[in-house]
Design a protein around this motif. Sequence first.
Motif, PDB file in Angstrom:
ATOM      1  N   ILE A 240     -47.586 -23.717  12.809  1.00  0.00           N
ATOM      2  CA  ILE A 240     -48.002 -23.767  14.218  1.00  0.00           C
ATOM      3  C   ILE A 240     -48.132 -25.202  14.694  1.00  0.00           C
ATOM      4  O   ILE A 240     -47.723 -25.547  15.812  1.00  0.00           O
ATOM      5  CB  ILE A 240     -49.301 -22.964  14.414  1.00  0.00           C
ATOM      6  N   MET A 241     -48.688 -26.068  13.852  1.00  0.00           N
ATOM      7  CA  MET A 241     -48.822 -27.468  14.243  1.00  0.00           C
ATOM      8  C   MET A 241     -47.466 -28.123  14.470  1.00  0.00           C
ATOM      9  O   MET A 241     -47.290 -28.931  15.398  1.00  0.00           O
ATOM     10  CB  MET A 241     -49.600 -28.237  13.175  1.00  0.00           C
ATOM     11  N   GLN A 242     -46.495 -27.783  13.643  1.00  0.00           N
ATOM     12  CA  GLN A 242     -45.160 -28.364  13.817  1.00  0.00           C
ATOM     13  C   GLN A 242     -44.516 -27.870  15.105  1.00  0.00           C
ATOM     14  O   GLN A 242     -43.810 -28.619  15.794  1.00  0.00           O
ATOM     15  CB  GLN A 242     -44.280 -28.029  12.613  1.00  0.00           C
ATOM     16  N   ILE A 243     -44.753 -26.605  15.458  1.00  0.00           N
ATOM     17  CA  ILE A 243     -44.212 -26.072  16.713  1.00  0.00           C
ATOM     18  C   ILE A 243     -44.848 -26.791  17.899  1.00  0.00           C
ATOM     19  O   ILE A 243     -44.164 -27.160  18.864  1.00  0.00           O
ATOM     20  CB  ILE A 243     -44.442 -24.553  16.789  1.00  0.00           C
ATOM     21  N   ILE A 244     -46.165 -26.996  17.849  1.00  0.00           N
ATOM     22  CA  ILE A 244     -46.841 -27.716  18.930  1.00  0.00           C
ATOM     23  C   ILE A 244     -46.262 -29.120  19.081  1.00  0.00           C
ATOM     24  O   ILE A 244     -46.038 -29.599  20.203  1.00  0.00           O
ATOM     25  CB  ILE A 244     -48.362 -27.772  18.671  1.00  0.00           C
ATOM     26  N   ALA A 245     -46.007 -29.775  17.967  1.00  0.00           N
ATOM     27  CA  ALA A 245     -45.426 -31.116  18.036  1.00  0.00           C
ATOM     28  C   ALA A 245     -44.055 -31.089  18.694  1.00  0.00           C
ATOM     29  O   ALA A 245     -43.724 -31.967  19.509  1.00  0.00           O
ATOM     30  CB  ALA A 245     -45.338 -31.722  16.636  1.00  0.00           C
ATOM     31  N   MET A 246     -43.247 -30.090  18.377  1.00  0.00           N
ATOM     32  CA  MET A 246     -41.923 -29.987  18.992  1.00  0.00           C
ATOM     33  C   MET A 246     -42.030 -29.757  20.499  1.00  0.00           C
ATOM     34  O   MET A 246     -41.197 -30.232  21.281  1.00  0.00           O
ATOM     35  CB  MET A 246     -41.129 -28.848  18.343  1.00  0.00           C
ATOM     36  N   LEU A 247     -43.051 -29.043  20.927  1.00  0.00           N
ATOM     37  CA  LEU A 247     -43.235 -28.740  22.339  1.00  0.00           C
ATOM     38  C   LEU A 247     -43.764 -29.923  23.141  1.00  0.00           C
ATOM     39  O   LEU A 247     -43.574 -29.977  24.362  1.00  0.00           O
ATOM     40  CB  LEU A 247     -44.208 -27.563  22.497  1.00  0.00           C
ATOM     41  N   THR A 248     -44.423 -30.866  22.477  1.00  0.00           N
ATOM     42  CA  THR A 248     -45.185 -31.864  23.225  1.00  0.00           C
ATOM     43  C   THR A 248     -44.871 -33.315  22.908  1.00  0.00           C
ATOM     44  O   THR A 248     -45.391 -34.202  23.594  1.00  0.00           O
ATOM     45  CB  THR A 248     -46.695 -31.656  22.983  1.00  0.00           C
ATOM     46  N   PHE A 249     -44.056 -33.603  21.906  1.00  0.00           N
ATOM     47  CA  PHE A 249     -43.912 -35.019  21.554  1.00  0.00           C
ATOM     48  C   PHE A 249     -43.291 -35.802  22.709  1.00  0.00           C
ATOM     49  O   PHE A 249     -42.371 -35.332  23.377  1.00  0.00           O
ATOM     50  CB  PHE A 249     -43.153 -35.222  20.238  1.00  0.00           C
ATOM     51  N   GLN A 262     -42.009 -40.831  15.020  1.00  0.00           N
ATOM     52  CA  GLN A 262     -43.047 -41.664  15.621  1.00  0.00           C
ATOM     53  C   GLN A 262     -43.676 -40.968  16.827  1.00  0.00           C
ATOM     54  O   GLN A 262     -44.898 -41.037  17.028  1.00  0.00           O
ATOM     55  CB  GLN A 262     -42.461 -43.018  16.029  1.00  0.00           C
ATOM     56  N   SER A 263     -42.844 -40.278  17.612  1.00  0.00           N
ATOM     57  CA  SER A 263     -43.369 -39.537  18.767  1.00  0.00           C
ATOM     58  C   SER A 263     -44.226 -38.362  18.309  1.00  0.00           C
ATOM     59  O   SER A 263     -45.288 -38.093  18.884  1.00  0.00           O
ATOM     60  CB  SER A 263     -42.216 -39.040  19.642  1.00  0.00           C
ATOM     61  N   LYS A 264     -43.778 -37.658  17.281  1.00  0.00           N
ATOM     62  CA  LYS A 264     -44.564 -36.540  16.766  1.00  0.00           C
ATOM     63  C   LYS A 264     -45.908 -37.019  16.225  1.00  0.00           C
ATOM     64  O   LYS A 264     -46.933 -36.326  16.355  1.00  0.00           O
ATOM     65  CB  LYS A 264     -43.788 -35.812  15.665  1.00  0.00           C
ATOM     66  N   ALA A 265     -45.910 -38.199  15.612  1.00  0.00           N
ATOM     67  CA  ALA A 265     -47.159 -38.733  15.061  1.00  0.00           C
ATOM     68  C   ALA A 265     -48.205 -38.903  16.158  1.00  0.00           C
ATOM     69  O   ALA A 265     -49.411 -38.736  15.914  1.00  0.00           O
ATOM     70  CB  ALA A 265     -46.892 -40.060  14.357  1.00  0.00           C
ATOM     71  N   GLN A 266     -47.787 -39.207  17.384  1.00  0.00           N
ATOM     72  CA  GLN A 266     -48.726 -39.330  18.496  1.00  0.00           C
ATOM     73  C   GLN A 266     -49.398 -37.996  18.792  1.00  0.00           C
ATOM     74  O   GLN A 266     -50.582 -37.950  19.143  1.00  0.00           O
ATOM     75  CB  GLN A 266     -47.997 -39.827  19.743  1.00  0.00           C
ATOM     76  N   VAL A 267     -48.645 -36.906  18.634  1.00  0.00           N
ATOM     77  CA  VAL A 267     -49.216 -35.579  18.871  1.00  0.00           C
ATOM     78  C   VAL A 267     -50.291 -35.275  17.834  1.00  0.00           C
ATOM     79  O   VAL A 267     -51.408 -34.846  18.171  1.00  0.00           O
ATOM     80  CB  VAL A 267     -48.122 -34.492  18.837  1.00  0.00           C
ATOM     81  N   PHE A 268     -49.974 -35.490  16.575  1.00  0.00           N
ATOM     82  CA  PHE A 268     -50.936 -35.178  15.522  1.00  0.00           C
ATOM     83  C   PHE A 268     -52.177 -36.061  15.606  1.00  0.00           C
ATOM     84  O   PHE A 268     -53.287 -35.631  15.294  1.00  0.00           O
ATOM     85  CB  PHE A 268     -50.268 -35.307  14.157  1.00  0.00           C
ATOM     86  N   ALA A 269     -51.996 -37.300  16.058  1.00  0.00           N
ATOM     87  CA  ALA A 269     -53.142 -38.189  16.222  1.00  0.00           C
ATOM     88  C   ALA A 269     -54.040 -37.739  17.364  1.00  0.00           C
ATOM     89  O   ALA A 269     -55.217 -38.113  17.418  1.00  0.00           O
ATOM     90  CB  ALA A 269     -52.659 -39.624  16.468  1.00  0.00           C
ATOM     91  N   SER A 270     -53.503 -36.931  18.280  1.00  0.00           N
ATOM     92  CA  SER A 270     -54.273 -36.479  19.441  1.00  0.00           C
ATOM     93  C   SER A 270     -55.036 -35.181  19.180  1.00  0.00           C
ATOM     94  O   SER A 270     -55.755 -34.700  20.056  1.00  0.00           O
ATOM     95  CB  SER A 270     -53.333 -36.270  20.637  1.00  0.00           C
ATOM     96  N   LEU A 271     -54.876 -34.597  17.988  1.00  0.00           N
ATOM     97  CA  LEU A 271     -55.577 -33.352  17.681  1.00  0.00           C
ATOM     98  C   LEU A 271     -57.086 -33.594  17.623  1.00  0.00           C
ATOM     99  O   LEU A 271     -57.545 -34.594  17.068  1.00  0.00           O
ATOM    100  CB  LEU A 271     -55.101 -32.788  16.340  1.00  0.00           C
ATOM    101  N   PRO A 272     -57.866 -32.685  18.166  1.00  0.00           N
ATOM    102  CA  PRO A 272     -59.323 -32.867  18.141  1.00  0.00           C
ATOM    103  C   PRO A 272     -59.896 -32.508  16.773  1.00  0.00           C
ATOM    104  O   PRO A 272     -59.246 -31.855  15.958  1.00  0.00           O
ATOM    105  CB  PRO A 272     -59.813 -31.876  19.199  1.00  0.00           C
ATOM    106  N   VAL A 273     -61.099 -32.963  16.518  1.00  0.00           N
ATOM    107  CA  VAL A 273     -61.890 -32.485  15.390  1.00  0.00           C
ATOM    108  C   VAL A 273     -63.078 -31.757  16.012  1.00  0.00           C
ATOM    109  O   VAL A 273     -64.017 -32.390  16.509  1.00  0.00           O
ATOM    110  CB  VAL A 273     -62.359 -33.640  14.479  1.00  0.00           C
ATOM    111  N   TYR A 274     -63.001 -30.438  16.037  1.00  0.00           N
ATOM    112  CA  TYR A 274     -64.001 -29.643  16.749  1.00  0.00           C
ATOM    113  C   TYR A 274     -65.355 -29.652  16.042  1.00  0.00           C
ATOM    114  O   TYR A 274     -65.430 -29.660  14.807  1.00  0.00           O
ATOM    115  CB  TYR A 274     -63.527 -28.198  16.881  1.00  0.00           C
ATOM    116  N   SER A 275     -66.400 -29.617  16.846  1.00  0.00           N
ATOM    117  CA  SER A 275     -67.754 -29.425  16.319  1.00  0.00           C
ATOM    118  C   SER A 275     -67.928 -27.962  15.945  1.00  0.00           C
ATOM    119  O   SER A 275     -67.089 -27.108  16.284  1.00  0.00           O
ATOM    120  CB  SER A 275     -68.788 -29.819  17.373  1.00  0.00           C
TER     121      SER A 275
END
Length: 485
Positions: A240-249, A262-275
Amino acid sequence: MAKENNVLFVIFGGSGDLAHRKLYPGLFQLYLKGSLDQHFAVIGTARRPWTHDYFRQGIVSQLSKGTDEQKAAFVSHFYYQSHDVKDSEHYVALKKIIDQLDEKYQLNGNRIFYMAMAPDLFGTIAQHLKSENLLSDRGYDRLIIEKPFGHDYPSAHALNQAIIETFDPDQVFRIDHYLGKEMIQNIPYLRFGNPFLSAIWNNKFIDNIQITLAESLGVEERAGYYETAGALRDMVQNHIMQIIAMLTFPKPEHYTDREINQSKAQVFASLPVYSEAEVAEKFVRGQYGAGSDQQQLAYRDEDKTDPQSNVETFVAGEIDLDLPDWQGVPFYVRTGKRLATKNTRIDVVFKAEEHPLFTEQTPTSPVLTIEVEPESGVLLQINGKKIGTSNFIESHQLSDLLDDDQQELVPDAYERLLLEAVLGKQGNFAQWEGMAGSWHFVDAIRAAWAKEFQPEFPNYESGSMGPKAATDLLAKTGRHWLYQG
């Protein structure tokens, strides 16, 4: 015919299910198409004392296409080596056959090592490949590894460190077979190849995106694995994370593997860490019970599961990205076992148009649907005038689904990814930066769930589309799952 590639494959775990169901048929398709021809060889290793002939017979039994002559010629390039991955002496014997085959088939020292076995052995194998001098001194060395890439961030980091002590990062190919699927690879072409989509592919025009990875089967023979993994680790952290990256990079300046990653890395760096509070608000887990007809076992009654197991077989959640173009757009994801149907699809829901022209009714939200499997193609739901003398609006659907003849041309995900590894193309393989970001995201959810005393499992029937809480997740915002099974 495709250009032939000179290469040796060494498959650790060569007697296993993955190798026989996916790798060998994938290699055979490359052989039929000419990407592999006279100058290739495959060594399968495992602890079983098989002969070359016995190994080859097992491979032939898995090949459905091609003539008997083609199959026989193909498997003549296969060799079996009984091997204990922890025994240094066994690598000496393996090196001997590698050198012999390199000379026999003129492989130019090109070697791909495929780890189709337990991840806790990856580091051991990589270390021995280096210490026993199995790496090439004149061609290329590449390593392909299968998931799971760890079970949390610390274990994934340790695994990555063990591997890169032998292999450079650009030599490591982490397979996520969803990245080899035709319609997943098609996403950037839809996004960047159509100006009318590129212009509205952002939070100004998109209301939400829904990703569904539904499976109709239960855990089957994977129950032992599922008891340690669960749906969150098995499906969300990677596919699922890889699909999200493909949709948004973000659109790269050049469509090269390096810039894409490098563009995909920006997506993964933007993932939240939920409380913990955010996990409770945004994520739902479930476990299947028996079906209404009582013909299907509940998860806790499956072979090799704990009768009191709290492992989730279903996950639904909302993922919010901290990227300028995607702030405010919820990504609703869900995946589960024993659901109503087997279906993988993506629904991009655009905002409804509000305009004085439409006084009698509000247009519905346009939707772009990407059907991944079992059907493949793109559907676009748009608004138009209802036929007749009224001013009413109705939905119209534009459809471009692959027909049977087109589906025959679609390569299997493993066939495609094996070829890309041979060609050294990294764009459709998971990168460490992305894995690190997705593990931080998933670990926070797991930690919150671990503090819950006892989930109310089972909480959905086999043959349904998951627990009611998954419906409520969207309903509380006035939305709903478009795909109903």
